[in-house]
Motif scaffolding. Structure first.
Motif, PDB file in Angstrom:
ATOM      1  N   LYS A  23       0.848  -1.198   0.000  1.00 49.11           N
ATOM      2  CA  LYS A  23       0.000   0.000   0.000  1.00 49.11           C
ATOM      3  C   LYS A  23       0.878   1.241   0.000  1.00 49.11           C
ATOM      4  O   LYS A  23       1.903   1.288   0.670  1.00 49.11           O
ATOM      5  N   ILE A  24       0.444   2.228  -0.778  1.00 48.81           N
ATOM      6  CA  ILE A  24       1.028   3.560  -0.707  1.00 48.81           C
ATOM      7  C   ILE A  24      -0.023   4.414  -0.008  1.00 48.81           C
ATOM      8  O   ILE A  24      -1.132   4.574  -0.502  1.00 48.81           O
ATOM      9  N   LEU A  25       0.328   4.925   1.141  1.00 49.85           N
ATOM     10  CA  LEU A  25      -0.655   5.502   2.053  1.00 49.85           C
ATOM     11  C   LEU A  25      -1.085   6.913   1.666  1.00 49.85           C
ATOM     12  O   LEU A  25      -0.266   7.742   1.266  1.00 49.85           O
ATOM     13  N   ASN A  26      -2.393   7.175   1.834  1.00 45.07           N
ATOM     14  CA  ASN A  26      -2.931   8.515   1.605  1.00 45.07           C
ATOM     15  C   ASN A  26      -2.314   9.536   2.553  1.00 45.07           C
ATOM     16  O   ASN A  26      -2.165  10.704   2.195  1.00 45.07           O
ATOM     17  N   ILE A  27      -1.956   9.105   3.747  1.00 46.61           N
ATOM     18  CA  ILE A  27      -1.382  10.019   4.721  1.00 46.61           C
ATOM     19  C   ILE A  27      -0.020  10.542   4.258  1.00 46.61           C
ATOM     20  O   ILE A  27       0.487  11.536   4.774  1.00 46.61           O
ATOM     21  N   VAL A  28       0.562   9.908   3.255  1.00 43.87           N
ATOM     22  CA  VAL A  28       1.815  10.380   2.668  1.00 43.87           C
ATOM     23  C   VAL A  28       1.539  11.162   1.380  1.00 43.87           C
ATOM     24  O   VAL A  28       2.066  12.257   1.185  1.00 43.87           O
ATOM     25  N   VAL A  34      -0.500  18.574  -1.440  1.00 46.04           N
ATOM     26  CA  VAL A  34      -0.827  19.897  -0.887  1.00 46.04           C
ATOM     27  C   VAL A  34       0.447  20.704  -0.653  1.00 46.04           C
ATOM     28  O   VAL A  34       0.547  21.875  -1.055  1.00 46.04           O
ATOM     29  N   PHE A  35       1.454  20.100  -0.024  1.00 48.59           N
ATOM     30  CA  PHE A  35       2.722  20.784   0.231  1.00 48.59           C
ATOM     31  C   PHE A  35       3.377  21.216  -1.087  1.00 48.59           C
ATOM     32  O   PHE A  35       3.946  22.305  -1.174  1.00 48.59           O
ATOM     33  N   SER A  36       3.297  20.362  -2.087  1.00 50.58           N
ATOM     34  CA  SER A  36       3.885  20.680  -3.389  1.00 50.58           C
ATOM     35  C   SER A  36       3.235  21.903  -4.002  1.00 50.58           C
ATOM     36  O   SER A  36       3.917  22.784  -4.541  1.00 50.58           O
ATOM     37  N   MET A  37       1.918  21.951  -3.941  1.00 49.99           N
ATOM     38  CA  MET A  37       1.205  23.111  -4.473  1.00 49.99           C
ATOM     39  C   MET A  37       1.610  24.379  -3.716  1.00 49.99           C
ATOM     40  O   MET A  37       1.894  25.409  -4.324  1.00 49.99           O
TER      41      MET A  37
END
Length: 170
Positions: A23-28, A34-37
């Motif tokens: 799994k690749i987690l949504n919390i990551v 958002v941070f990228s934007m």
């Protein structure tokens, strides 16, 4: 430099969780988007927003069809979208190319490991000889080996992105 350190941190976390739990987690991925934007808007204003948005949509678009066909998980798509939002459309496109090459190599290695070398080669030669063009005919499972082969594609995404960081585009 901050963006690259952040990207490497996110990639290593996703690599760990994808190998460990598939799994690749949504919390990551969601906070990364958002941070990228935010970081791109702070660094470039409206052009930074466009840079980040274009990267997000290119990253999403590249893996959307494989996801809809059931070949990938949603976490893979969100990870590629996060990479695009952080690093831009060109970067995520080159990462996708490297990812596809690495993913293909991993898939071939797993097929050869699982089914041996001659069986896939025999199927490929048969399909080429009789010009069987549909994709479903390229991998024919034998009666005794009907197990499906899968692997966490986040591994290929992470390795492909590292290749782009190291070598850049073509």
């Amino acid at each position: 430099m901050l963006k690259i350190i952040f990207l490497i941190t996110v990639l290593l976390i996703c690599l760990y969780t994808d190998i460990r739990s598939r799994k690749i987690l949504n919390i990551v991925t969601i906070p990364t988007i958002v941070f990228s934007m935010v970081i791109n808007v702070l660094g470039g204003g409206i052009e930074g927003l466009l840079y980040s948005g274009k990267g997000f949509f290119v990253g999403t678009g590249l893996l959307l069809i494989p996801y809809l066909l059931g070949g990938l998980g949603a976490g893979d798509v969100k990870l590629m979208a996060a990479i695009g939002a952080l690093m831009g459309a060109n970067f995520v496109f080159y990462s996708f190319i490297y990812t596809a090459l690495i993913g293909g190599a991993i898939a071939i290695a797993l097929i050869v490991k699982e089914r041996g070398f001659w069986y896939p080669l025999k199927n490929l030669l048969f399909n080429l000889t009789f010009l069987r063009g549909n994709l479903g005919s390229m991998i024919i499972t034998s009666d005794k080996k009907t197990s499906s082969i899968s692997f966490p594609y986040g591994v290929a995404i992470v390795l492909g992105t590292f290749c782009t960081l190291i070598w850049g585009g073509f």
